[in-house]
Design a protein around this motif. Structure first.
Motif, mmCIF file in Angstrom:
data_model
loop_
_atom_site.group_PDB
_atom_site.id
_atom_site.type_symbol
_atom_site.label_atom_id
_atom_site.label_comp_id
_atom_site.label_asym_id
_atom_site.label_seq_id
_atom_site.Cartn_x
_atom_site.Cartn_y
_atom_site.Cartn_z
ATOM 1 N N CYS A 256 -14.694 -12.990 -22.408
ATOM 2 C CA CYS A 256 -14.152 -12.383 -21.192
ATOM 3 C C CYS A 256 -12.813 -11.759 -21.587
ATOM 4 C CB CYS A 256 -13.958 -13.449 -20.116
ATOM 5 S SG CYS A 256 -12.718 -14.681 -20.565
ATOM 6 N N GLU A 258 -9.953 -12.832 -21.307
ATOM 7 C CA GLU A 258 -8.998 -13.777 -21.897
ATOM 8 C C GLU A 258 -9.096 -13.733 -23.421
ATOM 9 O OE1 GLU A 258 -6.746 -15.868 -20.279
ATOM 10 O OE2 GLU A 258 -7.313 -14.708 -18.505
ATOM 11 N N HIS A 263 -18.209 -17.027 -23.986
ATOM 12 C CA HIS A 263 -18.946 -17.833 -23.004
ATOM 13 C C HIS A 263 -20.430 -17.792 -23.320
ATOM 14 C CE1 HIS A 263 -15.675 -18.611 -20.170
ATOM 15 N NE2 HIS A 263 -15.227 -17.403 -20.461
ATOM 16 N N CYS A 318 -12.288 -22.036 -18.477
ATOM 17 C CA CYS A 318 -11.526 -20.850 -18.901
ATOM 18 C C CYS A 318 -10.750 -20.292 -17.702
ATOM 19 C CB CYS A 318 -12.517 -19.819 -19.421
ATOM 20 S SG CYS A 318 -11.780 -18.284 -19.984
ATOM 21 N N CYS A 320 -10.678 -17.499 -16.636
ATOM 22 C CA CYS A 320 -11.443 -16.472 -15.914
ATOM 23 C C CYS A 320 -12.254 -17.071 -14.775
ATOM 24 C CB CYS A 320 -12.374 -15.727 -16.862
ATOM 25 S SG CYS A 320 -13.767 -16.726 -17.433
ATOM 26 N N ARG A 322 -15.029 -19.012 -15.302
ATOM 27 C CA ARG A 322 -16.349 -19.462 -15.787
ATOM 28 C C ARG A 322 -16.240 -20.899 -16.306
ATOM 29 N NH1 ARG A 322 -15.728 -14.229 -17.031
ATOM 30 N NH2 ARG A 322 -17.357 -12.802 -16.320
HETATM 31 ZN ZN ZN Z 1 -13.355 -16.716 -19.730
#
Ligand code: ZN
Ligand code: AMP
Length: 440
Positions: A256, A258, A263, A318, A320, A322
């Motif tokens: 992602c 980040e 993932h 994370c 993000c 997820r």
């Molecule tokens: Zn992430």
């Protein structure tokens, strides 16, 4: 390192569910897949029988460790259709890989499998920022190789505008990128670096002349240093993307924004890390061989498939949003690890040194040989144009600096040779980084 970018998520239900709920889902799907594989694939049934394991012995993910492994050699031995679990008439696509060792392998995908793959790629591109407003240039090869079709299917599912360029014809790629206002690029990292250099050589400023914002780059190992280099060259976010033909193609896992690991699409695959020598599962955080079990495929499901790729897994949530486990970058393959005078060497270690050095381009070739029963390794590195016209003493100083840094990172002395700009062959697909004369 976190960042304050907006995170987009294609399928929040599946990507952000609690870890307990996901474990439950994985267990149910695993039990079904094992039963299905046992009933439909004679070689796998024979292998389970030989270990005295019956499908009803597998109750959930905690029992995964009892299942036998599958290997690339199984695909070769069962060439071409021996591992198909679905009838041939249900297979709608064949994708393949030349592999590094000669004989190709192919995998058969049902409509369901193509849909699963497209979903994984839609998640991947969305994580890098893709929306229906984006224009996605696919410069992965289209063909048996999964890169081109995978990126195409994901962007199509999102509803973005897709430019299926395939690889090669670099000048035309850049012309299209510029004139159509392409916002996202998908290709191998080595080709992304080459495209970036060519953009500069053409006198274009990516931040002014191009609208690119992000790229999904994978299909070959690359380093953090290379990521930063590509981001600077093209003025974009560069996200890593991983996959393999046998499991689904690209999109099995993805970074992602980040950019802190990839993932894994855990509602479709279960990942394990094992000790490559003993086959024993290793705990989170430990580096070893990545093993995948598909739990939603119907064409050619894979149970505990040994990838020979080396990485570790991180279960931490994370930033993000997820909740899926992340895998680190691939640091090498158990089979592309070079053993030089008894020391394990991965091309990525050399790359991480080179990308940090001013005056050389991250284009390199490792030439390995055996002279008087002793291994030798020459590291050929390209100079930049400026360096090439610099003084001999400065060039020698840089050469020595590289030699010292490789020695401290890898632990062995190598012969570093600085070569002329653009003299190392460029790759439009997966880069070739090693010539090992010992194996010839
Ligand atoms: Zn992430
Ligand atoms: P193929 O099936 O021909 O696409 O090859 C799959 C292999 O490519 C994987 O097993 C990895 O060795 C390599 N690969 C794919 N994506 C990546 C990535 N992001 N980083 C490192 N290696 C990768």
């Amino acid at each position: 390192m976190g960042n304050d970018r907006e995170h987009r998520i294609f399928n929040p239900r599946m990507e952000c569910m609690s870890r307990d709920e996901r474990a439950q889902l994985q267990s149910e799907r695993l039990v079904q897949t094992v039963r299905y594989e046992y009933d439909h694939v004679p070689v796998y049934r024979a292998r389970m029988d030989a270990k005295c394991i019956r499908p009803e012995d597998i109750h959930g993910i905690e029992d995964l460790k009892y299942l036998p492994f599958m290997e690339k050699t199984d695909l070769r031995d069962q060439w071409p259709f021996g591992l198909l679990a679905a009838p041939k008439r249900d297979i709608v696509r064949i994708q393949g890989s030349s592999g590094t060792t000669g004989h190709p392998i192919v995998s058969g995908y049902t409509r369901n499998d193509v849909d699963v793959w497209s979903e994984m790629m839609a998640r991947t591109l969305t994580a890098a920022g893709c929306t229906p407003d984006d224009i996605v240039q696919v410069a992965y090869g289209f063909g048996l190789f999964t890169g081109g079709f995978g990126a195409y299917q994901g962007a199509d599912k999102i509803g973005a505008m897709v430019l299926p360029m395939s690889s090669g014809n670099t000048q035309r790629q850049i012309l299209m990128m510029k004139d159509l206002g392409v916002t996202m690029l998908c290709c191998t990292p080595s080709y992304a670096a080459y495209l970036g250099e060519t953009v500069r050589d053409m006198g274009l400023d990516p931040n002014v002349d191009l609208k690119l914002k992000a790229g999904c780059f994978g299909a070959e190992p690359w380093t953090e240093e290379m990521r930063v280099h590509i981001e600077e060259l093209l003025g974009i976010d560069a996200c890593d993307i991983y996959g393999l033909t046998e499991i689904a193609g690209p999109g099995v896992s993805f970074a992602c924004l980040e950019k802190d690991g990839m993932h894994i699409n855990e509602d479709h695959v279960i990942a394990e890390i094992i000790n490559p020598a003993t086959g024993e599962p290793l705990p989170y955080g430990e580096s070893g061989e990545l093993v995948f079990t598909t739990i939603t495929k119907t064409g050619m499901p894979m149970l505990r498939y040994r990838t020979h790729d080396i990485c570790s897994l991180n279960p931490e949530p994370c930033a993000c949003g997820r909740t899926t486990v992340r895998m680190t970058r691939i640091t090498g393959r158990t089979d592309d690890m070079l053993i030089i005078r008894g020391v394990n060497v991965f091309p990525s270690q050399i790359e991480s040194v080179l990308v940090g050095i001013k005056g050389v381009a991250p284009h390199y070739m490792l030439v390995v040989d055996r002279v008087n029963s002793s291994d030798t390794m020459e590291v050929q590195v390209e100079m930049t144009e400026e360096m090439f016209s610099d003084t001999i003493s400065h060039i020698e100083q840089v050469r020595k600096n590289i030699t010292d840094q490789i020695k401290s990172v890898v632990g062995i002395a190598t012969n570093v040779k600085l070569v002329a700009p653009k003299s190392i062959p460029r790759s439009e697909g997966k880069a070739k980084r090693v010539i090992d004369h010992r194996k010839l």
